[in-house]
Design a protein around this motif. Structure first.
Motif, PDB file in Angstrom:
ATOM      1  N   ASP A 107      -7.186  -4.384   1.550  1.00 45.41           N
ATOM      2  CA  ASP A 107      -6.917  -3.059   0.985  1.00 45.41           C
ATOM      3  C   ASP A 107      -7.954  -2.043   1.466  1.00 45.41           C
ATOM      4  O   ASP A 107      -7.616  -0.906   1.796  1.00 45.41           O
ATOM      5  CB  ASP A 107      -6.939  -3.121  -0.547  1.00 45.41           C
ATOM      6  N   ARG A 135       0.845  -1.179   0.000  1.00 44.98           N
ATOM      7  CA  ARG A 135       0.000   0.000   0.000  1.00 44.98           C
ATOM      8  C   ARG A 135       0.885   1.235   0.000  1.00 44.98           C
ATOM      9  O   ARG A 135       1.932   1.271   0.648  1.00 44.98           O
ATOM     10  CB  ARG A 135      -0.900   0.033   1.244  1.00 44.98           C
ATOM     11  N   TYR A 166      -7.681  -0.307  -7.665  1.00 40.58           N
ATOM     12  CA  TYR A 166      -6.405  -0.999  -7.483  1.00 40.58           C
ATOM     13  C   TYR A 166      -5.528  -0.970  -8.727  1.00 40.58           C
ATOM     14  O   TYR A 166      -4.462  -1.571  -8.757  1.00 40.58           O
ATOM     15  CB  TYR A 166      -6.646  -2.450  -7.062  1.00 40.58           C
ATOM     16  N   ASP A 217      -7.160   1.228   3.859  1.00 43.55           N
ATOM     17  CA  ASP A 217      -7.578   2.581   3.476  1.00 43.55           C
ATOM     18  C   ASP A 217      -8.379   3.228   4.606  1.00 43.55           C
ATOM     19  O   ASP A 217      -8.243   4.427   4.875  1.00 43.55           O
ATOM     20  CB  ASP A 217      -8.425   2.534   2.203  1.00 43.55           C
ATOM     21  N   LYS A 229      -7.554 -10.059  -0.386  1.00 39.68           N
ATOM     22  CA  LYS A 229      -6.703  -8.909  -0.705  1.00 39.68           C
ATOM     23  C   LYS A 229      -7.535  -7.637  -0.849  1.00 39.68           C
ATOM     24  O   LYS A 229      -7.181  -6.583  -0.339  1.00 39.68           O
ATOM     25  CB  LYS A 229      -5.915  -9.153  -1.993  1.00 39.68           C
TER      26      LYS A 229
END
Length: 296
Positions: free
Chosen positions: A264, A5, A220, A268, A260
């Protein structure tokens, strides 16, 4: 998964550096050339061919709705310094999120929409010409505020006073200033010099629409990299290309892909609202992802 990230690493990607180097370098180089020509007695040369105005389009200079962003007022150091700092500090955060291709799309779309909105609102009055990269900066700021609305940043107010502010608050403040400036300074002012608040609003509109309809459709995808190296222009092309091709297949289970995406999203959320905002299920998901990484 977690370690890739953009806010989980302190390294600044080399491709991101090159992108910002090109943008800032061109702006500074053009500003230097403007001042040299001004000192040589030709102050209007760059503005005539590259600033955006009704006259420039009437003369067939169709490139000016984009090239105006690389010009700044001659001798106006505060304007160019403020814009370049904005491009650098915001760009270095959102470039890893967007990738080079989508970052440049956002940048130049903000420039174009900002210029066209300025043109539409000043067409009747024929208010001179517009220059500066402010529309792009406002577009980048708005996108940044949409992605990380509650991520506190530190900035220097009036280049002197350090303050901490959330991006969404900063964006709303700049939106308010731009609307008031449009109504009470740009549209109805009779003075000679006017700030192009309409271009700022066009940039902000672009940043918001880009976030809503481009970024959120595939958040992404940051793999759109371009070759901006000077070395490639001097590299001798190979005489013969190999026809050998290699096919690889990587098996990734749908469960891992879903994990995943969820991690993510959680990361965030941590970045914008803090770890304390997570519920028990989200913390359990992070533990599962951590255990999976340890087994590899």
């Amino acid at each position: 998964m977690m370690y890739d990230r953009p806010y989980m690493t302190t390294s600044f990607d080399e491709k991101a550096k090159k992108t910002l180097f090109w943008i800032i370098g061109i702006n500074v180089g053009v500003f230097f050339l403007q001042n040299v020509l001004n000192a040589a007695g030709a102050p209007q040369f760059m503005g005539h061919y590259f600033a955006f105005s009704y006259d420039s389009l009437a003369k067939g200079f169709i490139w000016t709705p984009l090239t105006y962003s690389f010009l700044h007022g001659v001798g106006n150091w505060l304007h160019i310094i403020g814009n370049m700092l904005g491009i650098f500090f915001i760009g270095r955060v959102i470039l890893p999120v967007l990738g080079q291709k989508r970052f440049l799309q956002l940048y130049f779309a903000s420039v174009l929409v900002g210029g066209l909105l300025w043109f539409a609102l000043t067409f009747i009055s024929g208010a001179g010409s517009v220059v500066g990269a402010s529309a792009a900066v406002f577009g980048l700021l708005t996108f940044f505020a949409c992605v990380y609305p509650d991520r506190e940043i530190q900035m220097l107010l009036f280049f002197v006073l350090p303050i901490r502010v959330k991006p969404k608050v900063l964006a709303y403040v700049m939106l308010g200033i731009s609307i008031l400036g449009l109504l009470f300074q740009e549209l109805f002012s009779t003075g000679g010099y006017r700030v192009a608040h309409s271009a700022h609003l066009g940039g902000m509109l672009t940043g918001y629409l880009f976030f809503k309809y481009v970024y959120t459709a595939n958040p992404y995808d940051n793999s759109g990299n371009l070759n901006l190296s000077l070395a490639r222009f001097f590299k001798k092309p190979s005489a013969k290309k190999s026809k050998t091709t290699f096919n690889y297949k990587v098996n990734v289970s749908s469960k891992q892909r879903d994990l995943k995406r969820e991690v993510d999203r959680i990361l965030d959320k941590i970045n914008s609202k803090g770890f304390g905002s997570l519920d028990a299920e989200e913390k359990k998901t992070l533990d599962e992802a951590r255990d999976l990484l340890r087994r590899r």
